[in-house]
Design a protein around this motif. Sequence first.
Motif, PDB file in Angstrom:
ATOM      1  N   GLY A   1      -9.742 -14.731  -8.119  1.00  0.00           N
ATOM      2  CA  GLY A   1      -9.016 -13.488  -7.883  1.00  0.00           C
ATOM      3  C   GLY A   1     -10.010 -12.346  -7.963  1.00  0.00           C
ATOM      4  O   GLY A   1     -10.699 -12.189  -8.978  1.00  0.00           O
ATOM      5  N   ALA A   2     -10.148 -11.567  -6.896  1.00  0.00           N
ATOM      6  CA  ALA A   2     -11.100 -10.445  -6.870  1.00  0.00           C
ATOM      7  C   ALA A   2     -10.378  -9.190  -7.367  1.00  0.00           C
ATOM      8  O   ALA A   2      -9.431  -8.731  -6.739  1.00  0.00           O
ATOM      9  N   VAL A   3     -10.825  -8.672  -8.511  1.00  0.00           N
ATOM     10  CA  VAL A   3     -10.146  -7.512  -9.111  1.00  0.00           C
ATOM     11  C   VAL A   3     -11.120  -6.354  -9.298  1.00  0.00           C
ATOM     12  O   VAL A   3     -12.337  -6.525  -9.229  1.00  0.00           O
ATOM     13  N   ASN A   4     -10.533  -5.178  -9.541  1.00  0.00           N
ATOM     14  CA  ASN A   4     -11.312  -3.978  -9.824  1.00  0.00           C
ATOM     15  C   ASN A   4     -10.709  -3.342 -11.079  1.00  0.00           C
ATOM     16  O   ASN A   4      -9.922  -2.414 -11.010  1.00  0.00           O
ATOM     17  N   VAL A   5     -11.094  -3.897 -12.233  1.00  0.00           N
ATOM     18  CA  VAL A   5     -10.421  -3.511 -13.479  1.00  0.00           C
ATOM     19  C   VAL A   5     -10.873  -2.158 -14.016  1.00  0.00           C
ATOM     20  O   VAL A   5     -10.225  -1.592 -14.883  1.00  0.00           O
ATOM     21  N   GLY A   6     -11.976  -1.623 -13.509  1.00  0.00           N
ATOM     22  CA  GLY A   6     -12.491  -0.355 -14.019  1.00  0.00           C
ATOM     23  C   GLY A   6     -11.882   0.870 -13.378  1.00  0.00           C
ATOM     24  O   GLY A   6     -12.343   1.977 -13.585  1.00  0.00           O
TER      25      GLY A   6
ATOM     26  N   ASP B   1      -7.089   4.335 -10.724  1.00  0.00           N
ATOM     27  CA  ASP B   1      -6.134   4.513  -9.642  1.00  0.00           C
ATOM     28  C   ASP B   1      -4.954   3.548  -9.816  1.00  0.00           C
ATOM     29  O   ASP B   1      -5.136   2.336  -9.948  1.00  0.00           O
ATOM     30  N   GLU B   2      -3.746   4.093  -9.810  1.00  0.00           N
ATOM     31  CA  GLU B   2      -2.558   3.275 -10.083  1.00  0.00           C
ATOM     32  C   GLU B   2      -2.342   2.210  -9.012  1.00  0.00           C
ATOM     33  O   GLU B   2      -1.962   1.079  -9.315  1.00  0.00           O
ATOM     34  N   ALA B   3      -2.593   2.562  -7.745  1.00  0.00           N
ATOM     35  CA  ALA B   3      -2.404   1.595  -6.658  1.00  0.00           C
ATOM     36  C   ALA B   3      -3.363   0.418  -6.818  1.00  0.00           C
ATOM     37  O   ALA B   3      -2.991  -0.742  -6.599  1.00  0.00           O
ATOM     38  N   HIS B   4      -4.622   0.705  -7.209  1.00  0.00           N
ATOM     39  CA  HIS B   4      -5.588  -0.367  -7.439  1.00  0.00           C
ATOM     40  C   HIS B   4      -5.170  -1.231  -8.628  1.00  0.00           C
ATOM     41  O   HIS B   4      -5.327  -2.452  -8.600  1.00  0.00           O
ATOM     42  N   ALA B   5      -4.656  -0.589  -9.668  1.00  0.00           N
ATOM     43  CA  ALA B   5      -4.210  -1.333 -10.856  1.00  0.00           C
ATOM     44  C   ALA B   5      -3.068  -2.282 -10.495  1.00  0.00           C
ATOM     45  O   ALA B   5      -3.040  -3.440 -10.943  1.00  0.00           O
ATOM     46  N   GLN B   6      -2.132  -1.805  -9.670  1.00  0.00           N
ATOM     47  CA  GLN B   6      -1.031  -2.666  -9.222  1.00  0.00           C
ATOM     48  C   GLN B   6      -1.553  -3.833  -8.392  1.00  0.00           C
ATOM     49  O   GLN B   6      -1.089  -4.968  -8.522  1.00  0.00           O
ATOM     50  N   LEU B   7      -2.550  -3.541  -7.552  1.00  0.00           N
ATOM     51  CA  LEU B   7      -3.137  -4.580  -6.715  1.00  0.00           C
ATOM     52  C   LEU B   7      -3.843  -5.632  -7.580  1.00  0.00           C
ATOM     53  O   LEU B   7      -3.793  -6.829  -7.288  1.00  0.00           O
ATOM     54  N   ASN B   8      -4.487  -5.193  -8.664  1.00  0.00           N
ATOM     55  CA  ASN B   8      -5.101  -6.139  -9.614  1.00  0.00           C
ATOM     56  C   ASN B   8      -4.057  -7.124 -10.136  1.00  0.00           C
ATOM     57  O   ASN B   8      -4.322  -8.330 -10.256  1.00  0.00           O
TER      58      ASN B   8
ATOM     59  N   VAL C   1      -8.634 -14.942  -3.543  1.00  0.00           N
ATOM     60  CA  VAL C   1      -7.486 -14.049  -3.361  1.00  0.00           C
ATOM     61  C   VAL C   1      -7.999 -12.619  -3.502  1.00  0.00           C
ATOM     62  O   VAL C   1      -8.638 -12.284  -4.505  1.00  0.00           O
ATOM     63  N   ILE C   2      -7.738 -11.808  -2.496  1.00  0.00           N
ATOM     64  CA  ILE C   2      -8.299 -10.456  -2.494  1.00  0.00           C
ATOM     65  C   ILE C   2      -7.257  -9.453  -2.003  1.00  0.00           C
ATOM     66  O   ILE C   2      -6.429  -9.781  -1.147  1.00  0.00           O
ATOM     67  N   GLY C   3      -7.280  -8.267  -2.557  1.00  0.00           N
ATOM     68  CA  GLY C   3      -6.378  -7.209  -2.107  1.00  0.00           C
ATOM     69  C   GLY C   3      -7.034  -6.394  -1.014  1.00  0.00           C
ATOM     70  O   GLY C   3      -8.232  -6.131  -1.064  1.00  0.00           O
ATOM     71  N   THR C   4      -6.259  -6.024  -0.010  1.00  0.00           N
ATOM     72  CA  THR C   4      -6.794  -5.168   1.057  1.00  0.00           C
ATOM     73  C   THR C   4      -6.054  -3.846   1.033  1.00  0.00           C
ATOM     74  O   THR C   4      -4.832  -3.808   0.901  1.00  0.00           O
ATOM     75  N   VAL C   5      -6.785  -2.775   1.134  1.00  0.00           N
ATOM     76  CA  VAL C   5      -6.175  -1.452   1.187  1.00  0.00           C
ATOM     77  C   VAL C   5      -5.814  -1.181   2.636  1.00  0.00           C
ATOM     78  O   VAL C   5      -6.679  -1.164   3.507  1.00  0.00           O
TER      79      VAL C   5
END
Length: 310
Positions: free
Chosen positions: A159-164, A167-174, A267-271
């Motif tokens: 799972g590719a995350v951006n925990v740092g 941004d709320e949208a990024h946190a939800q995507l995590n 698994v990766i999130g796309t903006v």
Amino acid sequence: MGFFSKILAVIDPETDQQKALKRAVELAQKTNASVTAFLTIYDFSYDMTTMLSVEERETMRQAVVDDRTDWVSALIEHQVDTDLVAVDIKVVWHNRPYESIVLEAIESQYDLIVKGTQDHDTLKSVIFTPTDWHLLRKAPTPVLLVKEHDWPQGGQIIGAVNVGTDDEAHAQLNDVVTETAQTMAELLKGTVNLVNAYPGTPVNIAIEIPEFDPKGYRDSVKAYHTESMQKHISRYDISMDQCHIREGLPEDAIPAVAKLIDAELVVIGTVGRVGISAALIGNTAEHVIDRLDCDVLALKPTGFESPIRP
């Protein structure tokens, strides 16, 4: 996130070997999902034949659709155990394959699109077609891009995350990425790994400010991301041993870890992008996907709306 229940498998008109259909059926056997084999066809010449009436052109188009439907039916008969998984067939006439796939996914409420990637003729890699990129950008549904290999049990899922991020949208995507990685690991009886990249020391700061301490800066950034990861996984059954926190760009870190642990799936999130920026391959996720040798499951943020409307 729950298991997928309605899968759209995109048929490749250029080959008898249907990677997407095989993977869709494999998932359906594990989840009792329904599968539809979907093929888009179009021949410019049929619409340009001015000597034919509208009715005659429609008759010719329908004859082609019927022929291709028979072809897909024969593929399924040879490649799918229909006693275990029933596969519906839908063949449509449309001049933009990606648009017809997205419209079908929206109108019939599919929760997964599965599409095979094309093998490069000479290199041990794959080529992403314009249809692949359009689906990644514009489909509101998760898109599974399939490479040519098996999914063994006990495999490694990333799972590719951006925990740092703040941004709320990024946190939800995590959260969506992590939960989906866990779902896929459960299906494949595999192991979840989370990968997080963090930025290195800006070179210009180190040059312009003599008293700047690059090691101290690097250590503090890594500590922040490590702490953020610990906070993120506290809500999931994932240990820090399964977390990879790497300095550098995501497009370097994620493929490197995928290769290191021989991952089956990332698994990766796309903006989502619309308008003129959607024509540019500038998205971090797209750079990552282009460098992976395994299957990729690309997810959209919660509330994403496709620019393609029924």
